[in-house]
Scaffold this active site. Sequence first.
Site, PDB file in Angstrom:
ATOM      1  N   GLU A 148      -6.110  -5.640   8.622  1.00  0.00           N
ATOM      2  CA  GLU A 148      -5.218  -4.472   8.685  1.00  0.00           C
ATOM      3  C   GLU A 148      -4.712  -4.280  10.111  1.00  0.00           C
ATOM      4  O   GLU A 148      -5.445  -4.531  11.064  1.00  0.00           O
ATOM      5  CB  GLU A 148      -6.011  -3.201   8.372  1.00  0.00           C
ATOM      6  CG  GLU A 148      -6.357  -2.957   6.955  1.00  0.00           C
ATOM      7  CD  GLU A 148      -6.787  -1.496   6.793  1.00  0.00           C
ATOM      8  OE1 GLU A 148      -5.916  -0.676   6.504  1.00  0.00           O
ATOM      9  OE2 GLU A 148      -7.985  -1.209   6.959  1.00  0.00           O
ATOM     10  N   ASN A 200      -4.555   4.738  -2.279  1.00  0.00           N
ATOM     11  CA  ASN A 200      -5.748   5.255  -1.598  1.00  0.00           C
ATOM     12  C   ASN A 200      -6.397   6.364  -2.424  1.00  0.00           C
ATOM     13  O   ASN A 200      -5.711   7.242  -2.942  1.00  0.00           O
ATOM     14  CB  ASN A 200      -5.361   5.843  -0.233  1.00  0.00           C
ATOM     15  CG  ASN A 200      -4.986   4.766   0.748  1.00  0.00           C
ATOM     16  OD1 ASN A 200      -5.841   4.057   1.255  1.00  0.00           O
ATOM     17  ND2 ASN A 200      -3.687   4.618   0.979  1.00  0.00           N
ATOM     18  N   GLU A 238      -7.949   1.744  -3.207  1.00  0.00           N
ATOM     19  CA  GLU A 238      -8.578   1.595  -1.890  1.00  0.00           C
ATOM     20  C   GLU A 238      -9.500   2.771  -1.618  1.00  0.00           C
ATOM     21  O   GLU A 238      -9.096   3.929  -1.718  1.00  0.00           O
ATOM     22  CB  GLU A 238      -7.512   1.526  -0.796  1.00  0.00           C
ATOM     23  CG  GLU A 238      -6.663   0.291  -0.881  1.00  0.00           C
ATOM     24  CD  GLU A 238      -5.860   0.025   0.401  1.00  0.00           C
ATOM     25  OE1 GLU A 238      -5.989   0.785   1.378  1.00  0.00           O
ATOM     26  OE2 GLU A 238      -5.099  -0.952   0.389  1.00  0.00           O
ATOM     27  N   ASP A 261     -11.824  -0.047   2.191  1.00  0.00           N
ATOM     28  CA  ASP A 261     -10.844   0.184   3.254  1.00  0.00           C
ATOM     29  C   ASP A 261     -11.537   0.361   4.592  1.00  0.00           C
ATOM     30  O   ASP A 261     -12.707   0.769   4.642  1.00  0.00           O
ATOM     31  CB  ASP A 261     -10.090   1.487   2.901  1.00  0.00           C
ATOM     32  CG  ASP A 261      -8.716   1.541   3.517  1.00  0.00           C
ATOM     33  OD1 ASP A 261      -8.351   0.625   4.264  1.00  0.00           O
ATOM     34  OD2 ASP A 261      -7.992   2.523   3.240  1.00  0.00           O
ATOM     35  N   GLU A 265       0.861  -1.180   0.000  1.00  0.00           N
ATOM     36  CA  GLU A 265       0.000   0.000   0.000  1.00  0.00           C
ATOM     37  C   GLU A 265       0.898   1.230   0.000  1.00  0.00           C
ATOM     38  O   GLU A 265       1.842   1.334   0.785  1.00  0.00           O
ATOM     39  CB  GLU A 265      -0.896   0.011   1.251  1.00  0.00           C
ATOM     40  CG  GLU A 265      -1.750   1.276   1.321  1.00  0.00           C
ATOM     41  CD  GLU A 265      -2.796   1.253   2.442  1.00  0.00           C
ATOM     42  OE1 GLU A 265      -2.851   0.272   3.212  1.00  0.00           O
ATOM     43  OE2 GLU A 265      -3.556   2.239   2.530  1.00  0.00           O
TER      44      GLU A 265
HETATM   45  P1  C2E Z   1      -5.216   3.721   5.758  1.00  0.00           P
HETATM   46  O1  C2E Z   1      -5.491   3.759   4.302  1.00  0.00           O
HETATM   47  O2  C2E Z   1      -6.133   2.912   6.601  1.00  0.00           O
HETATM   48  O3  C2E Z   1      -3.709   3.247   5.899  1.00  0.00           O
HETATM   49  C1  C2E Z   1      -3.275   2.400   6.893  1.00  0.00           C
HETATM   50  C2  C2E Z   1      -2.771   3.176   8.059  1.00  0.00           C
HETATM   51  O4  C2E Z   1      -2.533   2.324   9.130  1.00  0.00           O
HETATM   52  C3  C2E Z   1      -1.430   3.844   7.737  1.00  0.00           C
HETATM   53  O5  C2E Z   1      -1.382   5.038   8.495  1.00  0.00           O
HETATM   54  C4  C2E Z   1      -0.446   2.828   8.313  1.00  0.00           C
HETATM   55  O6  C2E Z   1       0.802   3.389   8.631  1.00  0.00           O
HETATM   56  C5  C2E Z   1      -1.193   2.413   9.547  1.00  0.00           C
HETATM   57  N1  C2E Z   1      -0.796   1.090  10.002  1.00  0.00           N
HETATM   58  C6  C2E Z   1      -0.446   0.023   9.263  1.00  0.00           C
HETATM   59  N2  C2E Z   1      -0.171  -1.031  10.060  1.00  0.00           N
HETATM   60  C7  C2E Z   1      -0.378  -0.617  11.328  1.00  0.00           C
HETATM   61  C8  C2E Z   1      -0.260  -1.257  12.619  1.00  0.00           C
HETATM   62  O7  C2E Z   1       0.091  -2.403  12.752  1.00  0.00           O
HETATM   63  N3  C2E Z   1      -0.564  -0.485  13.708  1.00  0.00           N
HETATM   64  C9  C2E Z   1      -0.945   0.808  13.606  1.00  0.00           C
HETATM   65  N4  C2E Z   1      -1.196   1.476  14.718  1.00  0.00           N
HETATM   66  N5  C2E Z   1      -1.067   1.437  12.409  1.00  0.00           N
HETATM   67  C10 C2E Z   1      -0.785   0.724  11.297  1.00  0.00           C
HETATM   68  P2  C2E Z   1      -0.870   6.364   7.869  1.00  0.00           P
HETATM   69  O8  C2E Z   1       0.247   6.109   6.932  1.00  0.00           O
HETATM   70  O9  C2E Z   1      -0.669   7.295   9.008  1.00  0.00           O
HETATM   71  O10 C2E Z   1      -2.087   6.845   6.992  1.00  0.00           O
HETATM   72  C11 C2E Z   1      -3.263   7.234   7.601  1.00  0.00           C
HETATM   73  C12 C2E Z   1      -4.334   7.384   6.593  1.00  0.00           C
HETATM   74  O11 C2E Z   1      -4.058   8.446   5.703  1.00  0.00           O
HETATM   75  C13 C2E Z   1      -4.501   6.185   5.685  1.00  0.00           C
HETATM   76  O12 C2E Z   1      -5.219   5.205   6.363  1.00  0.00           O
HETATM   77  C14 C2E Z   1      -5.266   6.781   4.539  1.00  0.00           C
HETATM   78  O13 C2E Z   1      -6.628   6.890   4.857  1.00  0.00           O
HETATM   79  C15 C2E Z   1      -4.667   8.149   4.469  1.00  0.00           C
HETATM   80  N6  C2E Z   1      -3.675   8.172   3.395  1.00  0.00           N
HETATM   81  C16 C2E Z   1      -2.377   7.864   3.421  1.00  0.00           C
HETATM   82  N7  C2E Z   1      -1.820   8.030   2.209  1.00  0.00           N
HETATM   83  C17 C2E Z   1      -2.813   8.472   1.377  1.00  0.00           C
HETATM   84  C18 C2E Z   1      -2.882   8.837   0.001  1.00  0.00           C
HETATM   85  O14 C2E Z   1      -1.913   8.755  -0.764  1.00  0.00           O
HETATM   86  N8  C2E Z   1      -4.086   9.257  -0.477  1.00  0.00           N
HETATM   87  C19 C2E Z   1      -5.189   9.316   0.319  1.00  0.00           C
HETATM   88  N9  C2E Z   1      -6.331   9.719  -0.222  1.00  0.00           N
HETATM   89  N10 C2E Z   1      -5.156   8.985   1.613  1.00  0.00           N
HETATM   90  C20 C2E Z   1      -3.985   8.558   2.136  1.00  0.00           C
HETATM   91 CA    CA Z   2      -5.798   2.344   2.802  1.00  0.00          CA
HETATM   92 CA    CA Z   3      -7.162   1.111   6.251  1.00  0.00          CA
END
Ligand code: C2E
Ligand code: CA
Ligand code: CA
Length: 530
Positions: free
Chosen positions: A468, A349, A381, A411, A290
Amino acid sequence: MKRLISRTSDGSQKAEALWFCALFTLGFVPLALIFAFAPSGVYLPACYVLAAVCVGLAIFLFRDKSAYLANKFFASSAAKAGAEPKAAGQNSLTGFSGQETLLSILAEELTPALPPTLLGIIRISNYDRMAAIDVAVADRVLSAFHQRLQNALGKTRRLARVERNCFAIWFGGPGDLHMAKAELQALSYALTQQIRGDAFTIEPELEVGSAATSQQAEPPAELISRALASLAKPGVRGGVLDPVSEGSRTDLRRRFALEQDLHRAIGNGELALHYQPFIDTSEMRVTGAEALLRWSHPELGAISPGEFIPILEESGLMQDVGIWVLNTACRQLREWRGAGSSDFKMAINLSARQLQNPDLKNMIGRTVYNHGLSPSSIELELTETAAMEDSALTLELFSSLREAGFSLAIDDFGSGYSSLSYLKNLPFSKLKIDREFVSYVDQSSASRAICKALLELASGLGISAIAEGVERREEVDALARMGCTSFQGYYFAKPMDAASFAEMTSNSDWLAELCSPAAAMSNELKRRYS
Ligand code: C2E
Ligand code: CA
Ligand code: CA
């Protein structure tokens, strides 16, 4: 020219110049022609009469503008003489009648089909006090404030000056009412920052009000009146906005500052993508990744996506950043494919805001094609909230993306306003079980029941499922016992930059070690039920 809107403050000066030219041409050019070409002996007073008729005609034809110019002339003479210029809905700083402009925009856009949105009003309430002391300083503050407001507004918001010290912001366009209110609130507090001139530093005091559009056809003037009427009176708490504490005022100022900085973040190379692997424990391999956006702020360091992504969405910048994300992720996938190291899917995403772009499908198709990739290598996603926005259009978009060969994952399933109808009606190919249910699934019977139900649901619908946010071995084991073979989470790997990701996937020993208990469990399940 009809729409004298926020970003073209010099447009009004051009319009003014044009009107002057029109008057001059219609009035004086005929006079000059008569003098130049009239046969000798023509009675001179007749020429003056003809010219006067022409000028009169020009003034009559352009009577609105003539009145405006005359007003402006007398207002500026009055100002020079020390008197306060008359406002009457006209903008002497930028030279347009904002009320008129706003009415014409609303007349065009205010239809019953418009989703509920907001007309916001911001008034500088200490303007009169400032003007009583020094009109010139008050006007400079007003002008600086206007400029700041223009700069702060996202591309999709429009600004009109409806009274001398009062601005209207039209939130029509993408977004919803809730978002518009939050944006207006953020704006209003961020705009109280000090304005500095050579000899003054002034903090504007603001009154903020707004009116939400109604589904009934409402005349634009009434919407404006409602918004103006909602302005909190000085010294009275009110308007549509909730009072904010000093703490949230600081948060809103930070949000405002971050939004300004995000405008230059792409160009400055401050954004990057990190990649987090999808693991299939039964095959003991990485099946995809991802792409997750990261922002490294030059002064503040890493800013959490949870903080800056909503700002990107609200400011309208997400469209541009979304294109950058897609391009970068595709380029990366191409590079990994080129190096022959992997054949997995890249998950990208998409936000609700991006789904509103009518060119989204073509844009994704073009980008993937330009990078020499096939749609089957890309998984998009989407959250439930994004899918909810407009079901008919969403269905059309999703169906065409699926037909083109893209995979679609739902998602954070279960975290929002879950509705099984999205799963039933929309052509998803994968369900991502939200971390909320995965976390401590080994210790919570409720989480276990939910995960089990979701895994069965996915299997019944013939789509894949992934858990996830797995952080602990016990969680993986518990889920593996339920038949889950696909995982994403810190237990296996945190999101990492492209170089670290390539290095990680080049060696699979770590994977075998982490997967083996779950793999044994899956094999046992397979053996038992096959
Ligand atoms: P998401 O799409 O649900 O992405 C998964 C989030 O969970 C990511 O947070 C990831 O770092 C985190 N994660 C993965 N494994 C674990 C785990 O074992 N424990 C915990 N506590 N967290 C875990 P991140 O990178 O902070 O991203 C947060 C949200 O920001 C993403 O949730 C997504 O909704 C959004 N996002 C990130 N990149 C993009 C992007 O390029 N475009 C869009 N539209 N949204 C994005
Ligand atoms: Ca996602
Ligand atoms: Ca997610």
